[in-house]
Structures are given as structure tokens and as C-alpha cells.
Design a protein around this motif. Structure first.
Motif, mmCIF file in Angstrom:
data_model
loop_
_atom_site.group_PDB
_atom_site.id
_atom_site.type_symbol
_atom_site.label_atom_id
_atom_site.label_comp_id
_atom_site.label_asym_id
_atom_site.label_seq_id
_atom_site.Cartn_x
_atom_site.Cartn_y
_atom_site.Cartn_z
ATOM 1 N N TRP A 1 0.853 -1.198 0.000
ATOM 2 C CA TRP A 1 0.000 0.000 0.000
ATOM 3 C C TRP A 1 0.876 1.231 0.000
ATOM 4 N N PRO A 2 0.552 2.255 -0.761
ATOM 5 C CA PRO A 2 -0.652 2.411 -1.565
ATOM 6 C C PRO A 2 -0.588 1.641 -2.876
ATOM 7 N N ALA B 1 -4.252 -3.888 -0.660
ATOM 8 C CA ALA B 1 -2.951 -4.329 -1.150
ATOM 9 C C ALA B 1 -2.970 -5.857 -1.277
ATOM 10 N N ALA B 2 -2.315 -6.359 -2.300
ATOM 11 C CA ALA B 2 -2.354 -7.797 -2.630
ATOM 12 C C ALA B 2 -2.034 -8.736 -1.470
ATOM 13 N N PRO B 3 -1.066 -8.417 -0.579
ATOM 14 C CA PRO B 3 -0.787 -9.364 0.499
ATOM 15 C C PRO B 3 -1.968 -9.608 1.459
ATOM 16 N N PHE C 1 -11.247 -9.320 4.222
ATOM 17 C CA PHE C 1 -11.199 -7.884 4.484
ATOM 18 C C PHE C 1 -12.019 -7.087 3.473
ATOM 19 N N GLY C 2 -12.036 -7.516 2.212
ATOM 20 C CA GLY C 2 -12.814 -6.816 1.191
ATOM 21 C C GLY C 2 -14.294 -6.810 1.525
ATOM 22 N N THR C 3 -14.793 -7.955 1.955
ATOM 23 C CA THR C 3 -16.200 -8.051 2.337
ATOM 24 C C THR C 3 -16.482 -7.176 3.551
ATOM 25 N N GLU C 4 -15.576 -7.191 4.527
ATOM 26 C CA GLU C 4 -15.760 -6.352 5.716
ATOM 27 C C GLU C 4 -15.846 -4.877 5.352
ATOM 28 N N LEU C 5 -14.927 -4.410 4.518
ATOM 29 C CA LEU C 5 -14.920 -2.979 4.217
ATOM 30 C C LEU C 5 -16.070 -2.599 3.296
#
Length: 157
Positions: A40-41, A92-94, A100-104
């Protein structure tokens, strides 16, 4: 018009509103003070923050996990007259494949749909991006349009 972006907490993440000074630092590539996580970024971070600042809408949120910034998210444009707003997000890919994507996506769409001026939250992705499509589906979005280059999802209040 949206109220000022609030800090949001999920089970594993903290979404911190990006203030204008932090946005300017990100635009200049000065992110060391933000405790960036690996990767990130991402390439779209500066573009997204710059677009928000140029168009006068909030520059979004930093996504933190264990104190490190691992992503960012926000709106692509102000809420339209029909109460619709489109979100964008990136990790970020790692940090992919950990939920986390679903959470955000859930957190920002829940917050937006709680705003009096918002009735629909949209998000788009490439048809071949199966992981992003799954994130949106798990976050309660429904596929509403698909073409060769773009899939559009919506979540309504």
C-alpha cells in the motif's frame, strides 16, 4: 450531501476518514507517517484521492489492520439526485483472500445507506474479477448489469 465521514470499525478493520491534509500528502506520495502495510498504496490510491479532492467530495477512508494501512475506499462521486452513490475500494495484494474486502464493502455500504440522502449504493468491477464479484455478493450487493467490460452491482436500503 453526505455528513462528514465517520470512523468505522469491523471485526478486524478500522476505517479512518482521510482528512484533506492527509489526502494532499497521499497525492504527493508522502505516506510513511501513515504506517503503510506491504503493497500500500496501490496504483489506484492516488488517482482516487486526487479525483475526490478535485471534485470536492470526501477523499474516503484508510483501511487499517493491526495498525497498518492495507487499503483505501471511498465514493466515486457525490450522491446523485436519485440517492445513488458508487463506491470504490482496494486492498494491497498481500491482504487479499482474508475477508477484508467483504468487511470494508459491508461497512461503507451500511454507513452510506444509513445516510438520509442515500437509497442505493453501487459498485462495479470487471467481469473476469471473480474475487471482487464475490466480495460484493457477500456484502449484500446484487448484480444489476453486465457487459463485456463491466459488471454493476447494487445494494439498496
Amino acid at each position: 450531501m453526505l455528513e462528514e465521514f465517520a470512523a468505522l470499525e469491523t471485526d478486524g478493520l478500522r476505517l479512518e476518514p482521510i482528512d484533506p491534509e492527509t489526502a494532499r500528502l497521499i497525492m504527493r506520495g508522502d505516506v510513511a507517517h501513515l504506517a503503510p502495510g506491504e503493497g500500500w498504496p496501490q496504483p489506484g490510491t492516488v488517482a482516487g484521492v486526487t479525483l475526490a479532492m478535485e471534485h470536492g467530495h470526501p477523499p474516503g477512508w484508510l483501511v487499517r489492520w493491526s495498525g497498518r494501512v492495507i487499503g483505501d475506499c471511498g465514493i466515486r462521486a457525490p450522491v446523485d439526485d436519485a440517492g445513488c452513490v458508487e463506491i470504490g475500494y482496494g486492498l494491497a495484494a498481500p491482504y487479499w483472500g482474508r475477508g477484508f474486502g467483504t468487511e470494508l464493502a459491508t461497512a461503507i455500504s451500511d454507513w452510506l445507506l444509513a445516510q438520509p440522502t442515500v437509497s442505493t449504493v453501487r459498485a462495479s468491477t470487471e467481469p473476469s474479477n471473480t474475487a471482487s464479484r464475490r466480495v460484493l455478493e457477500k456484502a449484500g450487493f446484487t448484480l444489476v448489469d453486465s457487459s463485456e467490460n463491466l459488471t454493476m452491482y447494487e445494494r439498496r436500503s
